[in-house]
Enzyme design. Sequence first.
Site, PDB file in Angstrom:
ATOM      1  N   CYS A   2      91.457  44.340  24.911  1.00  0.00           N
ATOM      2  CA  CYS A   2      92.798  43.825  25.219  1.00  0.00           C
ATOM      3  C   CYS A   2      93.892  44.601  24.527  1.00  0.00           C
ATOM      4  O   CYS A   2      94.065  45.763  24.849  1.00  0.00           O
ATOM      5  CB  CYS A   2      92.964  42.332  25.073  1.00  0.00           C
ATOM      6  SG  CYS A   2      93.825  41.791  26.558  1.00  0.00           S
ATOM      7  N   ARG A  27      98.766  39.943  29.247  1.00  0.00           N
ATOM      8  CA  ARG A  27      97.468  40.469  29.663  1.00  0.00           C
ATOM      9  C   ARG A  27      96.336  39.442  29.490  1.00  0.00           C
ATOM     10  O   ARG A  27      95.235  39.662  29.978  1.00  0.00           O
ATOM     11  CB  ARG A  27      97.119  41.725  28.858  1.00  0.00           C
ATOM     12  CG  ARG A  27      98.016  42.900  29.171  1.00  0.00           C
ATOM     13  CD  ARG A  27      97.720  44.039  28.229  1.00  0.00           C
ATOM     14  NE  ARG A  27      96.299  44.362  28.229  1.00  0.00           N
ATOM     15  CZ  ARG A  27      95.731  45.206  29.069  1.00  0.00           C
ATOM     16  NH1 ARG A  27      96.461  45.815  29.967  1.00  0.00           N
ATOM     17  NH2 ARG A  27      94.438  45.435  29.018  1.00  0.00           N
ATOM     18  N   TRP A  74      90.263  39.900  24.241  1.00  0.00           N
ATOM     19  CA  TRP A  74      89.781  39.176  25.423  1.00  0.00           C
ATOM     20  C   TRP A  74      88.278  39.417  25.421  1.00  0.00           C
ATOM     21  O   TRP A  74      87.823  40.525  25.677  1.00  0.00           O
ATOM     22  CB  TRP A  74      90.429  39.748  26.679  1.00  0.00           C
ATOM     23  CG  TRP A  74      90.361  38.836  27.857  1.00  0.00           C
ATOM     24  CD1 TRP A  74      91.233  37.843  28.169  1.00  0.00           C
ATOM     25  CD2 TRP A  74      89.382  38.845  28.903  1.00  0.00           C
ATOM     26  NE1 TRP A  74      90.850  37.237  29.344  1.00  0.00           N
ATOM     27  CE2 TRP A  74      89.730  37.822  29.807  1.00  0.00           C
ATOM     28  CE3 TRP A  74      88.247  39.613  29.161  1.00  0.00           C
ATOM     29  CZ2 TRP A  74      88.984  37.555  30.951  1.00  0.00           C
ATOM     30  CZ3 TRP A  74      87.504  39.344  30.284  1.00  0.00           C
ATOM     31  CH2 TRP A  74      87.883  38.318  31.167  1.00  0.00           C
ATOM     32  N   ASN A 100      89.440  48.877  21.414  1.00  0.00           N
ATOM     33  CA  ASN A 100      89.231  48.495  22.819  1.00  0.00           C
ATOM     34  C   ASN A 100      88.198  49.430  23.400  1.00  0.00           C
ATOM     35  O   ASN A 100      88.150  50.607  23.029  1.00  0.00           O
ATOM     36  CB  ASN A 100      90.525  48.654  23.626  1.00  0.00           C
ATOM     37  CG  ASN A 100      91.475  47.500  23.412  1.00  0.00           C
ATOM     38  OD1 ASN A 100      91.089  46.463  22.876  1.00  0.00           O
ATOM     39  ND2 ASN A 100      92.704  47.682  23.824  1.00  0.00           N
ATOM     40  N   GLY A 101      87.408  48.938  24.367  1.00  0.00           N
ATOM     41  CA  GLY A 101      86.398  49.787  24.993  1.00  0.00           C
ATOM     42  C   GLY A 101      85.012  49.259  24.702  1.00  0.00           C
ATOM     43  O   GLY A 101      84.860  48.116  24.251  1.00  0.00           O
ATOM     44  N   GLU A 484      86.948  36.846  53.373  1.00  0.00           N
ATOM     45  CA  GLU A 484      87.728  37.241  52.202  1.00  0.00           C
ATOM     46  C   GLU A 484      88.977  38.030  52.611  1.00  0.00           C
ATOM     47  O   GLU A 484      90.052  37.838  52.039  1.00  0.00           O
ATOM     48  CB  GLU A 484      86.833  38.041  51.241  1.00  0.00           C
ATOM     49  CG  GLU A 484      87.518  38.636  50.025  1.00  0.00           C
ATOM     50  CD  GLU A 484      88.202  37.609  49.126  1.00  0.00           C
ATOM     51  OE1 GLU A 484      88.020  36.401  49.313  1.00  0.00           O
ATOM     52  OE2 GLU A 484      88.960  38.042  48.236  1.00  0.00           O
ATOM     53  N   LYS A 488      92.690  36.798  51.704  1.00  0.00           N
ATOM     54  CA  LYS A 488      93.604  37.639  50.917  1.00  0.00           C
ATOM     55  C   LYS A 488      94.945  37.744  51.612  1.00  0.00           C
ATOM     56  O   LYS A 488      95.995  37.612  51.002  1.00  0.00           O
ATOM     57  CB  LYS A 488      92.960  39.018  50.761  1.00  0.00           C
ATOM     58  CG  LYS A 488      93.167  39.696  49.480  1.00  0.00           C
ATOM     59  CD  LYS A 488      92.287  39.260  48.337  1.00  0.00           C
ATOM     60  CE  LYS A 488      92.387  37.825  47.982  1.00  0.00           C
ATOM     61  NZ  LYS A 488      91.428  37.333  47.050  1.00  0.00           N
ATOM     62  N   GLU A 491      96.886  34.435  51.656  1.00  0.00           N
ATOM     63  CA  GLU A 491      97.258  34.079  50.291  1.00  0.00           C
ATOM     64  C   GLU A 491      98.514  34.836  49.845  1.00  0.00           C
ATOM     65  O   GLU A 491      99.457  34.240  49.339  1.00  0.00           O
ATOM     66  CB  GLU A 491      96.094  34.504  49.387  1.00  0.00           C
ATOM     67  CG  GLU A 491      95.759  33.572  48.283  1.00  0.00           C
ATOM     68  CD  GLU A 491      94.599  34.095  47.444  1.00  0.00           C
ATOM     69  OE1 GLU A 491      94.366  33.500  46.420  1.00  0.00           O
ATOM     70  OE2 GLU A 491      93.930  35.094  47.804  1.00  0.00           O
ATOM     71  N   HIS A 508      82.544  31.597  70.884  1.00  0.00           N
ATOM     72  CA  HIS A 508      82.401  30.142  70.845  1.00  0.00           C
ATOM     73  C   HIS A 508      83.729  29.434  70.586  1.00  0.00           C
ATOM     74  O   HIS A 508      83.741  28.285  70.168  1.00  0.00           O
ATOM     75  CB  HIS A 508      81.363  29.749  69.794  1.00  0.00           C
ATOM     76  CG  HIS A 508      80.011  30.312  70.099  1.00  0.00           C
ATOM     77  ND1 HIS A 508      79.155  29.732  71.014  1.00  0.00           N
ATOM     78  CD2 HIS A 508      79.402  31.431  69.656  1.00  0.00           C
ATOM     79  CE1 HIS A 508      78.053  30.479  71.089  1.00  0.00           C
ATOM     80  NE2 HIS A 508      78.193  31.504  70.284  1.00  0.00           N
ATOM     81  N   LYS A 607      96.599  30.397  39.483  1.00  0.00           N
ATOM     82  CA  LYS A 607      95.486  31.304  39.175  1.00  0.00           C
ATOM     83  C   LYS A 607      94.203  30.526  38.916  1.00  0.00           C
ATOM     84  O   LYS A 607      93.132  30.925  39.307  1.00  0.00           O
ATOM     85  CB  LYS A 607      95.845  32.167  37.961  1.00  0.00           C
ATOM     86  CG  LYS A 607      94.787  33.191  37.594  1.00  0.00           C
ATOM     87  CD  LYS A 607      94.677  34.265  38.653  1.00  0.00           C
ATOM     88  CE  LYS A 607      93.483  35.179  38.443  1.00  0.00           C
ATOM     89  NZ  LYS A 607      93.086  35.866  39.674  1.00  0.00           N
TER      90      LYS A 607
END
Length: 612
Positions: A2, A27, A74, A100-101, A484, A488, A491, A508, A607
């Site tokens: 993060c 973030r 995170w 990070n990583g 999906e 999308k 949305e 049908h 979210k």
Amino acid sequence: MCGIVGYVGRAPVVEALLDALGRLEYRGYDSAGVAVLNSQGLEVRKRVGKIRELAATLRRRPITGHLGVGHSRWATHGEPTERNAHPHVDCTGKLAVVHNGIIENYGPLKERLIAKGHKFASQTDTEVIVHLVEEFAKRHPIPEAFRLALKELRGSYAVCLIAEQDAKRLFGAKNGSPLIVGIGQHESFFASDVPAILSRTRRVVYLNDLEVVELTAEGPKLTTLEGKPVRRNPTTVDWDITAARKGGYPHFMLKEIHEQPEAIEQTLFNRLDPAKGRIVFDRRSKRFLDGLSPSEQFIIIACGTAYHAGLVGEYMLEELARVPVDVDLASEFRYRGASLNRHTTVIAVTQSGETADTLAGIRLAKAQGAKVLAVCNVMGSSIAREADAVLYTHAGPEIAVASTKAYTSQVTALALLTLYLAKQRRHVPPAQWRKLVDGLASLPRLIDQALASEPAVKAIAAKYAAARNFYYLGRRYNFPSALEGALKLKEVCPVIHAEGYAAGEMKHGPISLIRKGWPVVFVATASPVYEKVISNIEEVRARKGECIVIASEGDAAIKRHADSLITVPRTEEFLSPVVVAVPLQLFAYYVADANGADIDQPPNLAKSVTVE
Ligand code: AGP
């Protein structure tokens, strides 16, 4: 993973660090901490929760000083606890790092360091870095010890170090993960992202991989890992804060679409060993999966996009692992009176791990004696905590309401699960197995290639942006892709009605609406039902509908069936939904953008849906 920040200068360091960490809050993170060097030595404060909670701790137990590092975490490897929060310190308490990583070889490094007497306090991969520096610092000055430690690391890192033995400067380096230097008036900064420092300076040095920085209040000194000097002039950032947060992309959704190669790499990391043709899971998941009965019944429960990932999972698990699978919308599952028992495994697929219906579904399953496996992105979330085992997707924080990278990483995690069970149950012949494993290993590269379709998709989106109704059709693995793609679009562009169907269902009912100019998005990638999809395309064209076709690269014959054509790299069919998702997401994004939609926060949507 993060936010990383570092400060050296004349200002009170804690204020500078908290300010910079606060600017990275958007973030998402689950814990935070700072380490400061002052006349008392090294002092560290950490807290699980928000930056304001860390700030409260720092008010109760203040630290003064002018040099320090901070981190918001995170959780990816290791639960979100204070112990796992950064900064991490060495055995002597004189060195601290934030990172990070992912350190891929942390396992062997940790064993080696433990054998030399090092004591580890956390479950993180990060902690090996600080102990490695400690080890080298026994014989070398800190800058050299830092470089030697970095040379031992495999994987990705953005890392900052402070050391009591060398207390006038910070050290930083990067490989694969972002790290920048900010240069102010008698003060300098490290940051993983530009927004952290924009309020204090716009003069920035972007670091390249395998470069090392020694940072004082007067600026950075860059070298290679070998210690050779590197010259780089600062650049002036002209982004405003909002653009900077999105890494230069106009929306988080677009940023997250582009993050998919990396997200999928994270999902596969440490789990897929293509050389040995093996799938490896953590001990808890392995014990869980190895303990399943040969006649285990699987029920996948999820909502929205995660439900579509679950549908792809159903095709994979039934075809390749030959296990019986039902997929339920969690909101239906909890009320349909399913009869479960101890030979039932409920697989809960969820990005947030907090979706109310999915959570209620797993509680109901457990109450009936079933087992629960979660496929989840957020460590320490309610569903992750209550499940018997968790396959984390490790996709990183997803900020846009519309799920993109979380979806493709869910499908990837379900592919890993499928191959694990297929191997365990010996359902796939060795030659086919090799193809499946190689296909999975090449997914990040294929997604990268699929992203190259962006200009073509944008042009096609402009052509259809004024349409108000869309159908999306596909078959087999790409029936969920059709669902999906339609979700999308509606949305992120709420002025459009879009509906996804199995292409075979069109006759049908839905076909009654097809008329001149009605846009239909077809997924017609290589598959055993390719010819049938072509027939469906022709049925639409016979009624003067407009066919936007997503097909496999090298399919020359498809051109005469398509009004607009988008190609994606060829892959094993079970992985095609991941590759196909990219143009579907981009199409939704650009149609919405052309309609002036509020893409990242569409009206009426949240979210994380934590109420029924
Ligand atoms: C996806 O674009 C949506 N925002 C929504 O359908 C989402 O997938 C659904 O609410 C499930 O969320 P979860 O994955 O956090 O459980």
